[in-house]
Design a protein around this motif. Sequence first.
Motif, PDB file in Angstrom:
ATOM      1  N   LYS A   1      -0.025  17.041   1.345  1.00 34.35           N
ATOM      2  CA  LYS A   1       0.468  15.678   2.173  1.00 34.35           C
ATOM      3  C   LYS A   1       1.710  15.497   0.618  1.00 34.35           C
ATOM      4  CE  LYS A   1      -1.824  16.293   5.343  1.00 34.35           C
ATOM      5  NZ  LYS A   1      -1.753  17.580   5.507  1.00 34.35           N
ATOM      6  N   SER A   2       2.617  14.755   0.624  1.00 34.57           N
ATOM      7  CA  SER A   2       3.847  15.380  -0.092  1.00 34.57           C
ATOM      8  C   SER A   2       4.623  14.052  -0.045  1.00 34.57           C
ATOM      9  CB  SER A   2       5.127  16.425  -1.178  1.00 34.57           C
ATOM     10  OG  SER A   2       5.288  16.835   0.602  1.00 34.57           O
ATOM     11  N   ARG A   3       5.027  13.483   1.204  1.00 34.88           N
ATOM     12  CA  ARG A   3       6.254  12.835   1.407  1.00 34.88           C
ATOM     13  C   ARG A   3       4.861  10.999   1.398  1.00 34.88           C
ATOM     14  NH1 ARG A   3       7.134   9.879   6.966  1.00 34.88           N
ATOM     15  NH2 ARG A   3       6.109  11.708   7.517  1.00 34.88           N
ATOM     16  N   GLY A   4       5.756  10.381   0.659  1.00 37.19           N
ATOM     17  CA  GLY A   4       5.585   8.915   0.217  1.00 37.19           C
ATOM     18  C   GLY A   4       5.869   7.907   1.681  1.00 37.19           C
ATOM     19  N   GLU A   5       4.299   7.129   1.894  1.00 35.77           N
ATOM     20  CA  GLU A   5       5.405   5.758   2.710  1.00 35.77           C
ATOM     21  C   GLU A   5       4.560   4.712   2.085  1.00 35.77           C
ATOM     22  OE1 GLU A   5       6.920   6.058   5.487  1.00 35.77           O
ATOM     23  OE2 GLU A   5       7.017   8.306   5.765  1.00 35.77           O
ATOM     24  N   LYS A   6       5.612   3.929   2.540  1.00 35.18           N
ATOM     25  CA  LYS A   6       5.049   2.492   1.572  1.00 35.18           C
ATOM     26  C   LYS A   6       4.453   1.584   2.877  1.00 35.18           C
ATOM     27  CE  LYS A   6       7.269  -1.334  -1.334  1.00 35.18           C
ATOM     28  NZ  LYS A   6       8.738  -1.538  -1.776  1.00 35.18           N
ATOM     29  N   GLY A   7       4.101   0.451   3.039  1.00 32.55           N
ATOM     30  CA  GLY A   7       3.362  -0.224   4.217  1.00 32.55           C
ATOM     31  C   GLY A   7       2.837  -1.872   3.090  1.00 32.55           C
ATOM     32  N   ILE A   8       2.121  -2.590   3.578  1.00 33.70           N
ATOM     33  CA  ILE A   8       1.748  -3.768   3.574  1.00 33.70           C
ATOM     34  C   ILE A   8       0.606  -3.949   4.042  1.00 33.70           C
ATOM     35  CG2 ILE A   8       2.670  -4.727   5.740  1.00 33.70           C
ATOM     36  CD1 ILE A   8       3.046  -7.549   3.824  1.00 33.70           C
ATOM     37  N   TRP A   9      -0.215  -4.362   3.490  1.00 30.38           N
ATOM     38  CA  TRP A   9      -1.168  -4.803   3.644  1.00 30.38           C
ATOM     39  C   TRP A   9      -2.193  -6.718   3.458  1.00 30.38           C
ATOM     40  CZ3 TRP A   9      -4.688  -7.309   0.252  1.00 30.38           C
ATOM     41  CH2 TRP A   9      -5.193  -7.571  -0.921  1.00 30.38           C
ATOM     42  N   ILE A  10      -3.187  -6.990   4.392  1.00 33.45           N
ATOM     43  CA  ILE A  10      -3.239  -8.326   4.649  1.00 33.45           C
ATOM     44  C   ILE A  10      -4.687  -7.818   4.784  1.00 33.45           C
ATOM     45  CG2 ILE A  10      -3.134 -10.413   5.760  1.00 33.45           C
ATOM     46  CD1 ILE A  10      -0.330  -9.554   6.736  1.00 33.45           C
TER      47      ILE A  10
ATOM     48  N   ASP B   1       2.362  12.595  11.853  1.00 33.27           N
ATOM     49  CA  ASP B   1       2.232  11.898  11.568  1.00 33.27           C
ATOM     50  C   ASP B   1       0.704  10.957  11.612  1.00 33.27           C
ATOM     51  OD1 ASP B   1       4.672  11.422  13.026  1.00 33.27           O
ATOM     52  OD2 ASP B   1       4.152  12.255  14.755  1.00 33.27           O
ATOM     53  N   PHE B   2       0.322  12.119  10.368  1.00 32.27           N
ATOM     54  CA  PHE B   2      -1.175  11.692   9.987  1.00 32.27           C
ATOM     55  C   PHE B   2      -1.312  10.989   8.132  1.00 32.27           C
ATOM     56  CE2 PHE B   2      -2.758  14.618  13.407  1.00 32.27           C
ATOM     57  CZ  PHE B   2      -3.494  14.276  12.783  1.00 32.27           C
ATOM     58  N   TRP B   3      -1.077   9.930   8.254  1.00 34.09           N
ATOM     59  CA  TRP B   3      -0.608   8.484   7.571  1.00 34.09           C
ATOM     60  C   TRP B   3      -2.236   8.723   6.818  1.00 34.09           C
ATOM     61  CZ3 TRP B   3       3.623   4.785   9.053  1.00 34.09           C
ATOM     62  CH2 TRP B   3       4.541   5.792   9.562  1.00 34.09           C
ATOM     63  N   TYR B   4      -2.667   8.932   5.218  1.00 34.54           N
ATOM     64  CA  TYR B   4      -3.495   9.133   4.721  1.00 34.54           C
ATOM     65  C   TYR B   4      -2.811   7.698   3.106  1.00 34.54           C
ATOM     66  CZ  TYR B   4      -5.475  13.702   6.860  1.00 34.54           C
ATOM     67  OH  TYR B   4      -5.689  14.115   7.228  1.00 34.54           O
ATOM     68  N   VAL B   5      -3.906   6.633   3.846  1.00 36.78           N
ATOM     69  CA  VAL B   5      -3.684   5.546   2.920  1.00 36.78           C
ATOM     70  C   VAL B   5      -4.145   5.832   1.224  1.00 36.78           C
ATOM     71  CG1 VAL B   5      -4.344   2.862   2.287  1.00 36.78           C
ATOM     72  CG2 VAL B   5      -3.534   3.823   4.640  1.00 36.78           C
TER      73      VAL B   5
ATOM     74  N   LEU C   1       0.809  -1.075   0.204  1.00 46.16           N
ATOM     75  CA  LEU C   1      -0.310  -0.079   0.499  1.00 46.16           C
ATOM     76  C   LEU C   1       0.351   0.973  -0.044  1.00 46.16           C
ATOM     77  CD1 LEU C   1       0.166   1.472   2.890  1.00 46.16           C
ATOM     78  CD2 LEU C   1      -1.397  -0.615   3.260  1.00 46.16           C
ATOM     79  N   ASN C   2      -0.048   2.556   0.072  1.00 48.17           N
ATOM     80  CA  ASN C   2       1.032   3.895  -0.474  1.00 48.17           C
ATOM     81  C   ASN C   2       0.344   4.790   0.608  1.00 48.17           C
ATOM     82  OD1 ASN C   2       3.322   5.730  -1.750  1.00 48.17           O
ATOM     83  ND2 ASN C   2       1.847   6.303  -2.521  1.00 48.17           N
ATOM     84  N   MET C   3       0.968   5.416   1.273  1.00 49.08           N
ATOM     85  CA  MET C   3       0.056   6.404   1.886  1.00 49.08           C
ATOM     86  C   MET C   3       0.563   7.856   1.803  1.00 49.08           C
ATOM     87  SD  MET C   3       0.445   4.194   5.794  1.00 49.08           S
ATOM     88  CE  MET C   3       1.716   3.903   6.056  1.00 49.08           C
ATOM     89  N   LYS C   4      -0.266   8.697   2.238  1.00 50.25           N
ATOM     90  CA  LYS C   4       0.846  10.281   1.761  1.00 50.25           C
ATOM     91  C   LYS C   4       1.262  10.195   3.250  1.00 50.25           C
ATOM     92  CE  LYS C   4       0.385  11.851  -2.115  1.00 50.25           C
ATOM     93  NZ  LYS C   4       0.868  13.382  -2.555  1.00 50.25           N
ATOM     94  N   ALA C   5       2.167  11.408   3.293  1.00 46.98           N
ATOM     95  CA  ALA C   5       1.814  11.637   5.071  1.00 46.98           C
ATOM     96  C   ALA C   5       2.630  13.447   4.770  1.00 46.98           C
ATOM     97  CB  ALA C   5       2.643  10.963   5.423  1.00 46.98           C
ATOM     98  N   GLY C   6       2.039  14.063   6.186  1.00 46.96           N
ATOM     99  CA  GLY C   6       2.475  15.346   5.764  1.00 46.96           C
ATOM    100  C   GLY C   6       4.284  15.789   5.942  1.00 46.96           C
ATOM    101  N   LYS C   7       4.581  16.769   5.940  1.00 49.72           N
ATOM    102  CA  LYS C   7       6.298  17.094   5.685  1.00 49.72           C
ATOM    103  C   LYS C   7       6.632  16.796   7.274  1.00 49.72           C
ATOM    104  CE  LYS C   7       5.481  20.146   1.956  1.00 49.72           C
ATOM    105  NZ  LYS C   7       5.932  21.399   0.936  1.00 49.72           N
TER     106      LYS C   7
END
Length: 612
Positions: free
Chosen positions: A237-246, A203-207, A190-196
Amino acid sequence: MVNLEPSESLLEGRRYLEWLASDCEIIKDYSLQGEEIWLLKIRLKNNGRKSKYIPDYSDWHVFIDSKYPNGNIQFYPSKKNGISCVFPHQSPHSEEISEEDYFRSNICLEQFSPSLEFDVEDANSKLYNYTEKALEWIKQAANGDLLADGDFFEKVAYPIKKFHKKVLFSEDEKSFVDWNKYEDERVGFLNMKAGKPGTEYQDFWYVTDYYKGVSGYMKKDATIISYSWGKYVTDEKSRGEKGIWIKLLSMPCIKPWQAPKNWPQLIKIFEENNLNFTEDVMPFLNNLRDRNSHVMMLGFPVSERIGGQISEMHWQSLELPVLSDYKTPNRFFKGFQKNIKGFEMADMRRIFFREKISLEWLSTKNWSPDNLVSRGNLSKDIKKRKFLFVGAGALGSMLAEMLVRSGVIQLDIVDYDVLEMGNLTRHSLTASDIGKYKATSMEKKLIESFIHYRGKGFNMTVEEFFKKQDFDMNEYDVIIETTGNDKVLDLIASKKLNLIVISTSLGLYAKRMYINIQHGSKVELTKFKESILEWIEKDREEFSHMEYPRDGLGCWHPLFPARIDHLSMLASSSMSIIESDILQTKESLTIIERGELGTVSILKRKEFTDGD
């Protein structure tokens, strides 16, 4: 000065427990805890079935506010002779302090029995009522009846340590249908957008997107689900974050009603959901070996009410530990090299086999449009329509903000004017917007008012808008004109617009408001102007003795007089009229009038038919 003796109210409350003598025994009288809390230790009887989770008699620590009968009453199970597991309507076991002789898992009696919150706070009965409800909670817990068919769905209480960090998703009935198309897909990225970094929103991460396949991250053809967040998320929200979904078959839970505490417990839940951790999950974890922590999202289908139709995918997130790589200490690689296989074995030894390593559950919220406006939303039929506002003055700004805060996502604004200091007496914008265009300033404010808002502000006249915009005007569903300008009315009427046209205008001093609603391509505003002419004249007569306010010294023009509270009253009333007439496809002319002491009444109401 601290009162070292319990108050008469506390003593009276304790005496009333004698009426529960067969079910409740006081095992230790009041003791003062700090300065404001009293502790009463009691033993309660299980009047339900025999249960391996609940003894026949259980001990409880009852903490009572010194201001009793005001303040809180909380029931915590004792560690000795108490209830060691967690049930519905109970807070989770937090990190336990070994010196304490009770579990910090309060029974949520007000949730279990909402009437407690509205009971008269009477010293004679309050403690008795709470204890009686605690006995009923124990009985239903033993019988397995705490969650009955028809009750609202309740999620297991996952113990959260990092409350500042929030993982946000957006699921509803429509996205659940989309998930069902990918029934066989169980694990992905999954990808998330987070604040700078460094901002209060870091620390608000939007999937935003879910992908299938070990090599599918950020690939368009591997996208399963994407959330349509508004401009607040996509722009800011410009910062991208990588995660995993199950995706699980049911909510991750240990009986009777407890979140898994460690990785061995969670891996067992994976197995119960037909997922092999090493074969199905570990290949995705191998793509997260970058010495950073990542988020794992666990999804499961839920219904709005217990026993109801499954209608939504819900998610609960946790923070993954930093996974093994070449810098991991050698002692974890005994018998293995530092390669993928070795990293996997090191992870099992360091993390996934160890019961003492707690899971780091994260605060996870469904911020879908319907969920966010559930406290005061419009009907779904209104929220899905696209609005065009002509005019971003005081009235236009109020109506636009009301609609967006109530769930409208698509709302564009056209206005060529800039904000002046005098506008602030009744405008939605603020001093930071002075000298800026109202339309784009309102766009910015609406973006920050509702995270799903996707509208736009156009800094131009309505004439320029109609000429320069190359899209079809009929892509809008509703035009709301708030200028009260005859030329604007005539221009709109001259267009063949197959939509709803609403004209709103105010009388002097916001005494009256005029709302005209027409449907279809035959918009005719001449009758509207003729119908309100007599009331406009009445305005002039009633306020002929009043001097119009002026804007500074020297050459000036009169300003439109109206207080913000009066204007707000009429605007709020017009919202109800607009919603009702759109839903019922009514064409109408309504005149509302402000009365005394904050009242609003309908002065005139005419509903048009095709023959009118």
